[in-house]
Design a protein around this motif. Structure first.
Motif, PDB file in Angstrom:
ATOM      1  N   ASP A  28       0.848  -1.154  -0.058  1.00  0.00           N
ATOM      2  CA  ASP A  28       0.006   0.024   0.006  1.00  0.00           C
ATOM      3  C   ASP A  28       0.711   1.267  -0.061  1.00  0.00           C
ATOM      4  OD1 ASP A  28      -1.805   2.248   0.593  1.00  0.00           O
ATOM      5  OD2 ASP A  28      -2.590   1.166   2.239  1.00  0.00           O
ATOM      6  N   ALA A  29       0.715   2.062  -1.081  1.00  0.00           N
ATOM      7  CA  ALA A  29       1.693   3.293  -1.229  1.00  0.00           C
ATOM      8  C   ALA A  29       1.309   4.079  -0.020  1.00  0.00           C
ATOM      9  CB  ALA A  29       1.377   3.891  -2.402  1.00  0.00           C
ATOM     10  N   VAL A  30       0.253   4.201   0.540  1.00  0.00           N
ATOM     11  CA  VAL A  30      -0.054   5.417   1.522  1.00  0.00           C
ATOM     12  C   VAL A  30       0.288   4.885   2.872  1.00  0.00           C
ATOM     13  CG1 VAL A  30      -1.909   6.585   2.599  1.00  0.00           C
ATOM     14  CG2 VAL A  30      -1.974   6.058  -0.005  1.00  0.00           C
ATOM     15  N   ASN A  31       0.183   3.696   3.174  1.00  0.00           N
ATOM     16  CA  ASN A  31       0.392   3.239   4.408  1.00  0.00           C
ATOM     17  C   ASN A  31       1.625   2.190   4.481  1.00  0.00           C
ATOM     18  OD1 ASN A  31      -1.973   4.579   5.653  1.00  0.00           O
ATOM     19  ND2 ASN A  31      -3.222   2.944   4.656  1.00  0.00           N
ATOM     20  N   GLY A  32       2.305   2.060   3.611  1.00  0.00           N
ATOM     21  CA  GLY A  32       3.151   0.949   3.359  1.00  0.00           C
ATOM     22  C   GLY A  32       4.574   1.336   4.453  1.00  0.00           C
ATOM     23  N   ALA A  33       4.822   2.455   4.644  1.00  0.00           N
ATOM     24  CA  ALA A  33       5.920   2.700   5.224  1.00  0.00           C
ATOM     25  C   ALA A  33       5.525   2.451   7.027  1.00  0.00           C
ATOM     26  CB  ALA A  33       6.387   4.238   5.106  1.00  0.00           C
ATOM     27  N   GLU A  78       6.403  12.596  -2.454  1.00  0.00           N
ATOM     28  CA  GLU A  78       7.445  12.435  -1.416  1.00  0.00           C
ATOM     29  C   GLU A  78       7.254  11.081  -0.942  1.00  0.00           C
ATOM     30  OE1 GLU A  78       9.692  14.693   2.021  1.00  0.00           O
ATOM     31  OE2 GLU A  78       8.003  15.412   1.011  1.00  0.00           O
ATOM     32  N   THR A  79       5.949  10.985  -0.505  1.00  0.00           N
ATOM     33  CA  THR A  79       5.503   9.693   0.276  1.00  0.00           C
ATOM     34  C   THR A  79       6.158   8.481  -0.653  1.00  0.00           C
ATOM     35  OG1 THR A  79       3.926  10.569   1.449  1.00  0.00           O
ATOM     36  CG2 THR A  79       4.090   8.309   1.308  1.00  0.00           C
ATOM     37  N   LEU A  80       5.632   8.522  -1.906  1.00  0.00           N
ATOM     38  CA  LEU A  80       5.970   7.186  -2.897  1.00  0.00           C
ATOM     39  C   LEU A  80       7.297   7.022  -3.147  1.00  0.00           C
ATOM     40  CD1 LEU A  80       4.732   5.119  -4.588  1.00  0.00           C
ATOM     41  CD2 LEU A  80       4.424   6.936  -6.357  1.00  0.00           C
ATOM     42  N   ALA A  81       8.024   8.270  -3.362  1.00  0.00           N
ATOM     43  CA  ALA A  81       9.599   8.081  -3.531  1.00  0.00           C
ATOM     44  C   ALA A  81      10.378   7.557  -2.567  1.00  0.00           C
ATOM     45  CB  ALA A  81      10.000   9.488  -3.768  1.00  0.00           C
ATOM     46  N   THR A  82      10.039   8.082  -1.019  1.00  0.00           N
ATOM     47  CA  THR A  82      10.554   7.538   0.122  1.00  0.00           C
ATOM     48  C   THR A  82      10.287   6.138   0.119  1.00  0.00           C
ATOM     49  OG1 THR A  82      10.389   9.556   1.043  1.00  0.00           O
ATOM     50  CG2 THR A  82      10.595   7.822   2.482  1.00  0.00           C
ATOM     51  N   LEU A  83       8.994   5.591   0.186  1.00  0.00           N
ATOM     52  CA  LEU A  83       8.615   4.233   0.055  1.00  0.00           C
ATOM     53  C   LEU A  83       9.370   3.445  -0.698  1.00  0.00           C
ATOM     54  CD1 LEU A  83       7.137   1.902   1.327  1.00  0.00           C
ATOM     55  CD2 LEU A  83       5.137   2.375  -0.259  1.00  0.00           C
ATOM     56  N   LYS A  84       9.426   3.822  -2.177  1.00  0.00           N
ATOM     57  CA  LYS A  84      10.154   2.968  -3.166  1.00  0.00           C
ATOM     58  C   LYS A  84      11.778   2.943  -2.743  1.00  0.00           C
ATOM     59  CE  LYS A  84       7.226   4.031  -7.292  1.00  0.00           C
ATOM     60  NZ  LYS A  84       7.499   4.755  -8.705  1.00  0.00           N
ATOM     61  N   ALA A  85      12.201   3.964  -2.310  1.00  0.00           N
ATOM     62  CA  ALA A  85      13.437   3.906  -1.990  1.00  0.00           C
ATOM     63  C   ALA A  85      13.816   2.974  -0.750  1.00  0.00           C
ATOM     64  CB  ALA A  85      14.174   5.161  -1.462  1.00  0.00           C
ATOM     65  N   ARG A  86      12.987   2.901   0.155  1.00  0.00           N
ATOM     66  CA  ARG A  86      13.155   2.061   1.345  1.00  0.00           C
ATOM     67  C   ARG A  86      12.863   0.441   0.952  1.00  0.00           C
ATOM     68  NH1 ARG A  86       9.534   1.850   7.066  1.00  0.00           N
ATOM     69  NH2 ARG A  86      10.614   0.117   7.889  1.00  0.00           N
ATOM     70  N   LEU A  87      11.905   0.350   0.036  1.00  0.00           N
ATOM     71  CA  LEU A  87      11.854  -1.053  -0.542  1.00  0.00           C
ATOM     72  C   LEU A  87      12.999  -1.569  -1.205  1.00  0.00           C
ATOM     73  CD1 LEU A  87       7.914  -0.816  -1.532  1.00  0.00           C
ATOM     74  CD2 LEU A  87       8.978  -2.215   0.241  1.00  0.00           C
ATOM     75  N   HIS A  88      13.529  -0.528  -2.170  1.00  0.00           N
ATOM     76  CA  HIS A  88      14.798  -1.105  -2.784  1.00  0.00           C
ATOM     77  C   HIS A  88      15.930  -1.119  -2.100  1.00  0.00           C
ATOM     78  CE1 HIS A  88      17.594  -1.084  -6.308  1.00  0.00           C
ATOM     79  NE2 HIS A  88      18.281  -0.231  -5.524  1.00  0.00           N
ATOM     80  N   GLN A  89      16.110  -0.475  -0.610  1.00  0.00           N
ATOM     81  CA  GLN A  89      17.145  -0.606   0.083  1.00  0.00           C
ATOM     82  C   GLN A  89      16.901  -2.244   0.751  1.00  0.00           C
ATOM     83  OE1 GLN A  89      19.917   0.856   0.551  1.00  0.00           O
ATOM     84  NE2 GLN A  89      20.678  -0.490   2.204  1.00  0.00           N
TER      85      GLN A  89
END
Length: 346
Positions: free
Chosen positions: A132-137, A167-178
């Protein structure tokens, strides 16, 4: 015509991530014609399966709680039933298993490897995790199961991206990639079935290799290079301290005795924390590539491919997704076993 060794896709993701919506989209794709769908539910009465459109005649509800030993038994029986139907002439080209949002996907993968009647009939193809892009983090922070689901994925599908700011989406994508650099990230509205499926390391009929895409070792190398040269103050991996991933690369051919002895030791001593291991090996005793793949204590038999992929550097690459095991521990122990094996043969 029935297809032997049918590919199995595991569809997972935490509660509310949009798995059923994603499954409905996939089932509309002609690529999923003749697909059997197994649905695992949490609780005595399943509800989510009522939302799965009946586009396949083979929708089986596994009514149980978590995917533990009981459900593994149910899953084995369901897959054996599908195998019997294939034997009687029914066409089942693919199996999709949708897990409950609270599920650990590992037991499903273990079932495919541990039940002696299954590997010749079914093979793990892809683990797809909906996030979930909104609540994923927040979910990754609060729910260990969600973290594990994302770490084990071959494909990560970001849902509800239209509701998340940039910004939320980009931060989540970066975290998932890490957390899992090797997983392909796809936004839910920009996918089709062929984009998400077929992540196996090779074609079971021809053994033609797509191991480079399966491993995606370059993603790990780029991640490690980036964080070696940059300030770690904003490193998203700080949220993923318990689960982390990395890739070991070896230019020289490896002795199989050293690798296999080391793997056995690691399984016995730290098997529960080996969330996923997959690799392609260049062995000193075998000119062709060998593929290894395991989840926790269970490893599939090593697979010998017909030839190295075109333009492959013929280096050994092993990807690890682990829990609470430092990279240095794995790297140093493997090097010790390799050195001991070489000393014996010299």
């Amino acid at each position: 015509m029935a297809v032997d060794n049918s590919p199995v896709t595991v569809l997972t993701g935490f509660l509310g991530a949009g798995k059923t919506t994603l499954l409905n989209r996939l089932l509309r794709d002609p690529a999923l014609t003749d697909t059997a769908v197994l649905v695992n539910e949490f609780g005595e009465v399943g509800l989510d399966h009522l939302l799965v459109e009946t586009l396949s005649d083979e929708v089986v509800l596994l009514n149980a709680g978590c995917l533990c030993c009981t459900v593994r038994g149910d899953l084995s029986r369901a897959l054996r039933d599908l195998a019997e139907r294939i034997d009687t002439g029914q066409t089942i080209r693919r199996v999709v298993i949708e897990t409950t949002g609270l599920a650990d996907p590992v037991p499903i993968v273990q079932t495919l490897a541990s039940d002696p009647s299954l590997p010749e009939r079914f093979r793990l193809d892809t683990i797809i995790t909906a996030v979930d892009a909104v609540n994923g983090a927040a979910t990754l922070d609060a729910q260990p199961e969600a973290l594990k689901q994302a770490a084990l994925a071959d494909r990560i599908v970001l849902t509800k991206t239209d509701l998340a700011d940039a910004e939320t989406l980009a931060t989540l994508k970066a975290r998932l990639h890490q957390l899992n650099p090797g997983a392909t990230q796809v936004e839910a509205q920009h996918h089709d079935a062929l984009t998400l499926l077929n992540a196996a390391p090779f074609d079971p009929d021809t053994k033609s290799a797509d191991v480079r895409a399966w491993l995606n070792a370059e993603a790990w190398e780029a991640r490690d290079h980036h964080h070696h040269h940059h300030d770690h103050h904003h490193d998203p991996s700080r949220h993923n301290a318990e689960i982390h991933s990395f890739c070991l690369t070896f230019s020289d051919p490896l002795p199989w005795q050293g690798v296999s002895s080391w793997l056995n030791m690691l399984i016995v001593t730290r098997g529960a924390d080996l969330l996923r291991v997959k690799g392609i090996l260049h062995l000193d005793s075998e000119p062709r590539p060998v593929v290894i793949h395991g989840v926790q204590h269970l490893f599939h038999p090593p697979a010998l491919l017909d030839a190295w992929p075109k333009d492959d550097p013929r280096t050994s690459r092993i990807v690890f997704i682990v829990r609470n095991i430092p990279r240095e521990t794995i790297e140093s122990s493997l090097n010790a076993f390799l050195e001991a094996s070489r000393d014996i043969t010299d």
